[in-house]
Design a protein around this motif. Structure first.
Motif, short mmCIF file in Angstrom:
data_model
loop_
_atom_site.label_atom_id
_atom_site.label_comp_id
_atom_site.label_asym_id
_atom_site.label_seq_id
_atom_site.Cartn_x
_atom_site.Cartn_y
_atom_site.Cartn_z
N GLY A 1 0.78 -1.23 0.00
CA GLY A 1 0.00 0.00 0.00
C GLY A 1 0.81 1.27 0.00
N MET A 2 2.13 1.17 -0.13
CA MET A 2 3.01 2.33 -0.17
C MET A 2 3.71 2.37 -1.52
N PRO A 3 4.14 3.57 -1.98
CA PRO A 3 4.75 3.67 -3.30
C PRO A 3 6.26 3.47 -3.30
N SER A 4 6.76 2.66 -2.37
CA SER A 4 8.20 2.52 -2.20
C SER A 4 8.50 1.29 -1.36
N PHE A 5 9.73 0.78 -1.51
CA PHE A 5 10.21 -0.36 -0.72
C PHE A 5 10.48 0.01 0.73
N LYS A 6 10.49 1.27 1.08
CA LYS A 6 10.95 1.73 2.39
C LYS A 6 10.15 1.15 3.55
N ILE A 7 8.90 0.77 3.32
CA ILE A 7 8.10 0.21 4.39
C ILE A 7 8.73 -1.06 4.95
N LEU A 8 9.52 -1.77 4.14
CA LEU A 8 10.16 -2.99 4.61
C LEU A 8 11.16 -2.69 5.74
N GLY A 9 12.03 -1.74 5.51
CA GLY A 9 13.01 -1.39 6.53
C GLY A 9 12.39 -0.65 7.70
N ALA A 10 11.49 0.29 7.41
CA ALA A 10 10.89 1.08 8.48
C ALA A 10 10.04 0.22 9.41
N SER A 11 9.27 -0.70 8.84
CA SER A 11 8.39 -1.52 9.68
C SER A 11 9.19 -2.41 10.63
N TRP A 12 10.24 -3.05 10.10
CA TRP A 12 11.05 -3.93 10.93
C TRP A 12 11.81 -3.14 11.99
N ALA A 13 12.33 -1.97 11.63
CA ALA A 13 13.05 -1.15 12.60
C ALA A 13 12.11 -0.63 13.68
N CYS A 14 10.90 -0.22 13.30
CA CYS A 14 9.91 0.22 14.30
C CYS A 14 9.57 -0.92 15.25
N TYR A 15 9.30 -2.08 14.69
CA TYR A 15 8.92 -3.25 15.49
C TYR A 15 10.03 -3.60 16.47
N ARG A 16 11.27 -3.71 15.97
CA ARG A 16 12.39 -4.08 16.83
C ARG A 16 12.65 -3.01 17.90
N THR A 17 12.55 -1.74 17.51
CA THR A 17 12.79 -0.65 18.46
C THR A 17 11.76 -0.66 19.57
N LEU A 18 10.51 -0.90 19.22
CA LEU A 18 9.45 -0.91 20.22
C LEU A 18 9.55 -2.13 21.12
N LEU A 19 9.90 -3.27 20.57
CA LEU A 19 10.13 -4.44 21.41
C LEU A 19 11.24 -4.17 22.42
N ALA A 20 12.32 -3.57 21.96
CA ALA A 20 13.44 -3.25 22.85
C ALA A 20 13.00 -2.26 23.92
N HIS A 21 12.20 -1.27 23.53
CA HIS A 21 11.71 -0.26 24.47
C HIS A 21 10.87 -0.91 25.57
N LEU A 22 10.11 -1.94 25.21
CA LEU A 22 9.25 -2.63 26.16
C LEU A 22 9.98 -3.73 26.93
N GLY A 23 11.24 -3.98 26.55
CA GLY A 23 12.00 -5.05 27.19
C GLY A 23 11.59 -6.43 26.75
N ARG A 24 11.01 -6.52 25.56
CA ARG A 24 10.57 -7.81 25.03
C ARG A 24 11.64 -8.39 24.11
#
Length: 373
Positions: free
Chosen positions: A64-87
């Motif tokens: 649903g996005m006009p670029s490949f960037k969602i691949l890197g951004a989504s994984w980085a957001c997910y990993r960053t938030l997991l780390a923030h929560l200590g998961r």
């Protein structure tokens, strides 16, 4: 504007390039609207170059996005938030579960600097997770790209200067309740950008799967555009086990920070701001985390003019592929330097069209298309 040039990489050492990290693919498959993007044949480009074939990975529509960037951004957001929560990363909680867990805690904001596509992807992830987003953009960003980011529900701050200035401003905003999701790295900030690179492995694996299945010819030359180097690092990792494949890194003539760094023998910042129409490549400093693989993985670096990018957009559109200014840069590098690269009928070229028409009015002006109406 300086003249296009080709630099043979004196630092090439493909055996030292790290291997592809493919941990993000199952995560991406769980996201709404995931599907592999196509590899499109470009017979007009092949005829122009006199090569056996040209194929382009078409990233004009990715989840649903006009670029490949969602691949890197989504994984980085997910990993960053997991780390923030200590998961732990292997907790494998879904986006819905992550959203619910974030909702019971204090409000968080995702912060990112962007030339357009990365920031929009971070804003999309913030919206999916019920978070706010603060996106920093350089002052010359076209209104269409700003509107696309605000359309995701993000707050946009226009920063005087170029992309590097926006990066500096984003770093200043980091706080316990403001998590920076950048696709470039600097001293003391490396984990989220490394996860961005890992996220791009999903796209590279899709390509390798098609090569293995015989859907496309094994490429002899792969061209990858370079901004800060995150995407180029993922490409280098994906092809590190295929030393016979020539990797060509492509930059705008006035945003050639990686080429200049290779010539200098180490990371160099070039004067800015950079003003190429290839907005996603307007970077003045290579990413610290991407540099080892980019500097070791590429045989050749080339620079291209805006006019060459426009011509590549028209050539791709001849074969029905809608590619934006940054998306067409890889093919522009091949067409500009075909003679120096010594291309012939036995060559099979792979380029990655990293974006669609993110500035539709400009795409229509360049190609004569009528996407806007």
């Amino acid at each position: 504007m300086s003249e296009p040039r080709l630099v043979r990489n004196p630092l090439v050492s493909k055996e030292s390039v790290r291997t592809l990290v493919d941990g993000s693919r199952d995560f991406h498959r769980s996201m709404p609207a995931y599907r592999p993007t196509p590899l499109a044949a470009l017979p007009a480009a092949a005829a122009r170059l006199g090569v056996g074939s040209v194929f382009a990975k078409d990233e004009s529509s990715r989840m649903g996005m006009p670029s490949f960037k969602i691949l890197g951004a989504s994984w980085a957001c997910y990993r960053t938030l997991l780390a923030h929560l200590g998961r732990p990363v292997d907790s494998a909680i879904s986006l819905d579960e992550l959203k619910a867990e974030l909702a019971v805690g204090p409000g968080l904001r995702l912060v990112s600097a962007t030339d357009g596509n990365h920031g929009r992807a971070v804003a999309r992830m913030a919206a999916l997770l019920g978070l706010s987003a603060h996106i920093l953009v350089p002052e010359d960003m076209v209104p269409a790209r700003i509107d696309a980011i605000t359309g995701e529900g993000a707050e946009v701050e226009i920063v005087a200067g170029g992309y590097d200035d926006a990066i500096r401003r984003s770093a200043e905003l980091a706080a316990d309740d403001a998590l920076v999701i950048s696709d470039t790295s600097w001293e003391g900030y490396t984990e989220p950008p490394s996860w961005v690179i890992d996220g791009y492995s999903t796209m590279i694996t899709e390509i390798l799967d098609e090569i293995a299945a015989g859907t496309v010819p094994p490429p002899t030359v792969v061209a990858a555009q370079i901004g800060v180097g995150a995407f180029a690092a993922a490409v280098a990792r994906g092809f590190s086990g295929r030393p016979a494949v020539r990797l060509v890194g492509v930059e705008p003539t006035d945003a050639d920070c990686v080429t200049a760094s290779v010539e200098a023998g180490g990371i160099t910042t070039i004067p800015g701001p950079q003003r190429s129409i290839m907005a996603g490549l307007n970077c003045g400093t290579p990413s610290v985390i991407a540099w080892p693989d980019v500097s070791a993985g590429y045989d050749t670096f080339v620079t291209v003019t805006d006019a060459a990018a426009e011509e590549a957009m028209r050539l791709m559109y001849t074969d029905g592929l809608v590619s934006g200014e940054s998306g067409a840069a890889g093919l522009a590098g091949i067409t500009t330097h075909a003679a120096e690269l010594g291309l012939g009928p036995d060559d099979h070229i792979l380029v990655i069209s990293t974006e669609g028409a993110t500035d539709v009015a400009n795409f229509d002006r360049i190609t004569g298309a009528r996407l806007a109406g």
